[in-house]
Design an enzyme around this catalytic site. Structure first.
Site, short mmCIF file in Angstrom:
data_model
loop_
_atom_site.label_atom_id
_atom_site.label_comp_id
_atom_site.label_asym_id
_atom_site.label_seq_id
_atom_site.Cartn_x
_atom_site.Cartn_y
_atom_site.Cartn_z
N VAL A 147 4.19 -0.89 4.07
CA VAL A 147 2.83 -1.15 4.53
C VAL A 147 2.10 -1.96 3.47
O VAL A 147 2.12 -1.62 2.28
CB VAL A 147 2.09 0.19 4.82
CG1 VAL A 147 0.66 -0.07 5.28
CG2 VAL A 147 2.84 0.99 5.88
N LEU A 164 0.83 -1.22 0.00
CA LEU A 164 0.00 0.00 0.00
C LEU A 164 0.86 1.26 0.00
O LEU A 164 0.45 2.30 -0.49
CB LEU A 164 -0.90 0.02 1.25
CG LEU A 164 -1.90 -1.11 1.38
CD1 LEU A 164 -2.54 -1.08 2.77
CD2 LEU A 164 -2.98 -0.99 0.31
N GLY A 165 2.02 1.16 0.58
CA GLY A 165 2.89 2.33 0.65
C GLY A 165 4.18 1.98 1.37
O GLY A 165 4.30 0.94 2.00
N SER A 166 5.13 2.88 1.25
CA SER A 166 6.42 2.67 1.91
C SER A 166 6.90 3.98 2.50
O SER A 166 6.60 5.04 1.96
CB SER A 166 7.47 2.19 0.90
OG SER A 166 7.07 0.99 0.33
N GLY A 167 7.64 3.88 3.58
CA GLY A 167 8.23 5.07 4.18
C GLY A 167 9.72 4.82 4.38
O GLY A 167 10.27 3.88 3.81
N ASP A 179 5.21 15.04 13.01
CA ASP A 179 5.49 14.82 11.58
C ASP A 179 4.22 15.06 10.76
O ASP A 179 3.93 14.31 9.83
CB ASP A 179 6.04 13.40 11.36
CG ASP A 179 6.81 13.27 10.06
OD1 ASP A 179 7.16 14.32 9.47
OD2 ASP A 179 7.05 12.13 9.62
N PHE A 187 11.10 3.84 7.04
CA PHE A 187 11.38 2.74 7.96
C PHE A 187 10.48 1.53 7.77
O PHE A 187 10.67 0.53 8.42
CB PHE A 187 11.22 3.24 9.41
CG PHE A 187 11.92 4.54 9.66
CD1 PHE A 187 13.30 4.59 9.65
CD2 PHE A 187 11.21 5.71 9.87
CE1 PHE A 187 13.96 5.79 9.86
CE2 PHE A 187 11.86 6.91 10.09
CZ PHE A 187 13.24 6.95 10.08
N ALA A 188 9.49 1.65 6.93
CA ALA A 188 8.50 0.58 6.88
C ALA A 188 7.94 0.36 5.49
O ALA A 188 7.97 1.24 4.64
CB ALA A 188 7.34 0.95 7.81
P1 ATP Z 1 8.02 7.98 7.15
O1 ATP Z 1 9.02 7.75 6.09
O2 ATP Z 1 7.15 9.20 6.83
O3 ATP Z 1 8.57 8.02 8.52
P2 ATP Z 1 7.01 5.34 7.83
O4 ATP Z 1 8.17 4.52 7.36
O5 ATP Z 1 6.85 5.49 9.30
O6 ATP Z 1 6.99 6.76 7.10
P3 ATP Z 1 4.20 5.29 7.23
O7 ATP Z 1 4.19 6.73 6.86
O8 ATP Z 1 3.52 4.91 8.48
O9 ATP Z 1 5.69 4.71 7.22
O10 ATP Z 1 3.59 4.45 6.04
C1 ATP Z 1 4.11 4.55 4.71
C2 ATP Z 1 2.98 4.70 3.72
O11 ATP Z 1 2.11 3.55 3.80
C3 ATP Z 1 2.07 5.89 3.96
O12 ATP Z 1 2.55 7.06 3.35
C4 ATP Z 1 0.75 5.43 3.36
O13 ATP Z 1 0.74 5.61 1.96
C5 ATP Z 1 0.74 3.93 3.63
N1 ATP Z 1 0.00 3.60 4.86
C6 ATP Z 1 0.42 3.74 6.13
N2 ATP Z 1 -0.50 3.35 7.02
C7 ATP Z 1 -1.56 2.95 6.29
C8 ATP Z 1 -2.86 2.42 6.64
N3 ATP Z 1 -3.20 2.22 7.91
N4 ATP Z 1 -3.72 2.11 5.63
C9 ATP Z 1 -3.34 2.31 4.34
N5 ATP Z 1 -2.14 2.79 3.95
C10 ATP Z 1 -1.25 3.10 4.91
#
Ligand code: ATP
Length: 362
Positions: free
Chosen positions: A28, A20-23, A140, A25-26
């Site tokens: 998803v 669904l997405g990536s950041g 953030d 650190f993670a």
């Molecule tokens: P960052 O790089 O901003 O620190 P992160 O690694 O902590 O991000 P998230 O921002 O929590 O990761 O999640 C990455 C992406 O995944 C989000 O931008 C969003 O597109 C998707 N995502 C996160 N949580 C959900 C959710 N509960 N339902 C659907 N998509 C989600």
């Protein structure tokens, strides 16, 4: 130390689906609960194996994110259902938010009145006010972290996500931290001063400014210029971008761009600001006549999305190079996960951390 579910494997209970997405650190992914068929979002976080490693995230950061989420049950905040842990990974099972980002939803529209935009702002203020009431700062807040539960609903519901930088204040605690995304951070973060939940209110000011005009208030040509503009409170409501904006909207933003954190508007006060809650007929009319600068907003959003994709490719290429050096042969999927988590360094200086975050999402 928080104890996560280590007895069961996440894959025994959930079928792992599409990304669904990536950041940073993670990664998803959509996950389906085998027992009920209900869909959730699984946030897969690679845990750093040793303090000197550059790969993955520290377990205590994940514990902090989990503890924060566990105490935040609110309709405008993403809910946490469960947490699993294996040797190398922690998986957060979260409420699935399927409506995408608020900014993408708005960018698809032909036009949007201020009154319509305010419906979203109100929900954001409610979510933020709730967490601030629990002494939790998000730290953030930016467009990528404001999503919609279902964009086809008549009144789409805001969901605030990503509590990876969130912090719960203990009574009397002095908390300093230099993280966040440059465009959205207030002077006290740049100056490494003690922080409070007021940080989020400044970020909300930036989000509102962009939403109304399609321009970013402090954005400079370089990161340093952006940070200097923030410190100098160097922004304006130029006629070119704010010709359709109400005076109340500008006042709302001005009350958030306040250097003195004790004078900055709180979420609770924001809900009673006349732009959000007009009291007189004149205020209602003033609001109804105003609209957002859609042409410019669409341009801003397209550029933002392009930058996000560019940075994702950049991160993956960087990982590939790292992999070649390490001569490892992990599968492609694994590779992507590490790519997102290989962004932080234990010994990194606060200023460089800010820059790293800028490079990926501003
Ligand atoms: P960052 O790089 O901003 O620190 P992160 O690694 O902590 O991000 P998230 O921002 O929590 O990761 O999640 C990455 C992406 O995944 C989000 O931008 C969003 O597109 C998707 N995502 C996160 N949580 C959900 C959710 N509960 N339902 C659907 N998509 C989600």
């Amino acid at each position: 130390m928080a104890v996560f579910n280590t007895l069961e494997n996440v894959e025994d209970l959930y079928e792992i689906g599409e990304v669904l997405g990536s950041g940073h650190f993670a990664q998803v992914r959509e996950v389906r609960e085998r027992a009920t068929g209900v869909l959730w979002a699984g946030k897969f976080l690679k845990i750093r194996k040793c303090a000197s490693s550059r790969m993955g995230i520290e377990r205590k950061s994940v514990e902090k994110e989990v503890e924060v989420l566990q105490s935040l049950q609110h309709t405008n905040i993403m809910a946490l259902k469960d947490v699993f842990e294996s040797r190398a990974e922690v998986v957060l099972v979260l409420e699935l938010i399927s409506g995408g980002e608020l900014f993408d939803f708005i960018a698809e529209k032909e036009n949007l009145t201020e009154s319509e935009a305010i419906e979203f702002m109100k929900q954001i203020l409610l979510g933020v006010g709730f967490m601030h009431g629990k002494q939790i700062g998000h730290f953030d807040l930016k467009p990528e972290n404001i999503m919609l539960s279902d964009k086809n609903a008549p009144n789409p519901r805001i969901k605030i996500i990503d509590f990876g930088l969130a912090h719960r204040f203990q009574p009397g605690e002095e908390y300093k931290c230099m993280s966040g995304t440059p465009q959205y951070i207030p002077p006290e973060v740049i100056n490494y001063e003690p922080l409070s939940t007021a940080v989020d209110m400044w970020s909300l000011g930036v989000i509102t400014y962009i939403l109304l005009s399609g321009t970013s208030p402090f954005q400079g040509c370089t990161d340093d210029e952006t940070l200097s503009n923030i410190i100098a409170l160097n922004y304006e409501f130029d006629d070119l971008h704010f010709s359709k904006t109400s005076s109340m909207a500008k006042d709302f933003i001005q009350k958030l761009f306040v250097k003195d954190v004790n004078e900055r508007m709180t979420a609770e006060e924001g809900l009673f600001h006349p732009w959000i809650k007009p009291l007189t007929r004149k205020q209602v009319d003033n609001r109804n006549r105003a609209s957002i600068n859609m042409k410019n907003f669409k341009k801003f959003n397209a550029k933002r999305k392009w930058k996000m994709s560019y940075n994702m490719v950049w991160m993956c290429n960087r990982l590939r190079r790292l992999k070649v050096i390490c001569k490892t042969s992990a599968p492609a999927d694994e590779e992507l996960r590490q790519c997102e988590s290989d962004q932080e360094d234990n010994d990194i200086k606060p200023a460089s951390l800010i820059r790293r975050r800028l490079s990926s999402s501003s």
